[in-house]
Motif scaffolding. Sequence first.
Motif, PDB file in Angstrom:
ATOM      1  N   TRP A 173      15.347  -7.247 -12.642  1.00  0.00           N
ATOM      2  CA  TRP A 173      13.894  -6.936 -12.913  1.00  0.00           C
ATOM      3  C   TRP A 173      12.579  -8.788 -12.711  1.00  0.00           C
ATOM      4  CZ3 TRP A 173      10.179  -7.002 -16.860  1.00  0.00           C
ATOM      5  CH2 TRP A 173       8.736  -6.072 -16.694  1.00  0.00           C
TER       6      TRP A 173
ATOM      7  N   HIS B 297       9.217   3.051  -4.331  1.00  0.00           N
ATOM      8  CA  HIS B 297       9.256   2.827  -5.657  1.00  0.00           C
ATOM      9  C   HIS B 297       8.165   3.669  -6.577  1.00  0.00           C
ATOM     10  CE1 HIS B 297      10.963   0.441  -8.529  1.00  0.00           C
ATOM     11  NE2 HIS B 297       9.288   0.630  -9.620  1.00  0.00           N
TER      12      HIS B 297
ATOM     13  N   HIS C 287      11.802  -7.851  -6.756  1.00  0.00           N
ATOM     14  CA  HIS C 287      11.548  -8.371  -8.279  1.00  0.00           C
ATOM     15  C   HIS C 287      12.234  -9.422  -7.938  1.00  0.00           C
ATOM     16  CE1 HIS C 287       9.122  -5.952 -11.118  1.00  0.00           C
ATOM     17  NE2 HIS C 287       9.620  -4.682 -10.485  1.00  0.00           N
TER      18      HIS C 287
ATOM     19  N   HIS D 121       8.296  -2.791  -2.884  1.00  0.00           N
ATOM     20  CA  HIS D 121       7.276  -2.248  -3.829  1.00  0.00           C
ATOM     21  C   HIS D 121       6.542  -3.921  -4.042  1.00  0.00           C
ATOM     22  CE1 HIS D 121       9.761  -3.114  -7.056  1.00  0.00           C
ATOM     23  NE2 HIS D 121       8.856  -2.983  -8.098  1.00  0.00           N
TER      24      HIS D 121
ATOM     25  N   ARG E 130       4.986 -11.711  -7.680  1.00  0.00           N
ATOM     26  CA  ARG E 130       5.514 -11.186  -7.259  1.00  0.00           C
ATOM     27  C   ARG E 130       5.292 -10.760  -5.704  1.00  0.00           C
ATOM     28  NH1 ARG E 130       6.794  -7.223  -6.390  1.00  0.00           N
ATOM     29  NH2 ARG E 130       6.414  -4.700  -7.508  1.00  0.00           N
TER      30      ARG E 130
ATOM     31  N   GLU F   9      16.294  -0.737 -11.029  1.00  0.00           N
ATOM     32  CA  GLU F   9      15.750  -1.521 -11.148  1.00  0.00           C
ATOM     33  C   GLU F   9      15.655  -2.648 -11.898  1.00  0.00           C
ATOM     34  OE1 GLU F   9      11.458  -1.002 -11.730  1.00  0.00           O
ATOM     35  OE2 GLU F   9      10.839  -2.326 -10.088  1.00  0.00           O
TER      36      GLU F   9
ATOM     37  N   ASP G  10       4.236   2.282  -6.604  1.00  0.00           N
ATOM     38  CA  ASP G  10       5.125   1.700  -7.988  1.00  0.00           C
ATOM     39  C   ASP G  10       3.972   3.070  -8.736  1.00  0.00           C
ATOM     40  OD1 ASP G  10       5.983   0.182 -10.204  1.00  0.00           O
ATOM     41  OD2 ASP G  10       4.706  -1.440  -9.822  1.00  0.00           O
TER      42      ASP G  10
HETATM   43 ZN    ZN Z   1       9.112  -3.040 -10.265  1.00  0.00          ZN
END
Ligand code: ZN
Length: 335
Positions: free
Chosen positions: A144, A11, A190, A211, A222, A117, A284
């Motif tokens: 997201w 990602h 997410h 990620h 997360r 995303e 990320d």
């Molecule tokens: Zn993200």
Amino acid sequence: MRGVLTVFDGHNDTLTREDADAFATGREGGHVDLPRARRGGLGGGIFAAFTPTPGDPGIDGEPAPPVGQDTAAGLVSRTLGRLLKLEREGHVAIARGPGDLDAARAAGKLAAVAHIEGAEAIDPGLLALDVLQAAGLRSLGPVWSRPNTFAHGVPFAYPSSPDTGPGLTAAGTRLVRRCAELGIAIDLSHLNERGFWDVAKLELAPLIASHSGAHAICPASRNLTDAQLDAIGASGGLVGVVYAVVFVRPDGAEDPDTPLEAIAAHVRHVADRIGVEHVALGSDFDGATIPRQLGDAAGLPRLLEAIRAAGFGEDEMELIAWGNWRRVLEAAWGT
Ligand code: ZN
């Protein structure tokens, strides 16, 4: 002697950045561009298009507009358009199937998988999904970290369980099913925990969190609980371990002076829990604060050294760096 490892990264947000037009020649700041990818051995990755939340800084530095479908579709088109332009100019190879990943690697060209995303750009009837697939889209995160038509994203919180609210909507279930038919990988990073289980119980494809980190080490909302990791392993999927310091550090602090060993600890935890064939990398880059010691894509060999030092052999390192993403994307694409 150790071979040079080529990395596939799960990602990055690079093409949403205002200086993304300098990708091929080199950007001043940020984490990824073509020269730095070459220096660091970054051979492929999943490139995100993203629709900012109103009030946040938008693409190209303009204030973000409301997240309506038309606006989101326009922003996603611009980001994917940048990727198509890079392909046309010969700088990257967009991977539409697993053979494209192999061919790009053999040719020493950067392989790019197109991702969105947050599916705000897609109408509930999913007509835009077919357009995006035809343009090369091969990976999609339904949300997201905010709610939309399809699901409920996990808000950023520390410490917090990822179980923060309702899961997929009926439209979200239709979206996930249609993605499986179209050969588009679903990214769970997410989604909140209920959304994760809603996707898991459809049993359509290997589960992918592109990620994320391990909740057992850093209890951020997360990150993935051990039960979620177990489901990912059982599905044949993978976790791309994130470099964002807030999801890596046990204290959740946004401190760039975070040692690379902290990322390696997440790789080790996932491998110990569900097997080395289910752990990979998901930086990320250009979307988060990462360790200063890594710096940018050119610093990847330093991260790989830290992961190696966590007790992985060379065959395992090849899986973590490239092989696991290659296998799981092929399975998710159904080719
Ligand atoms: Zn993200």
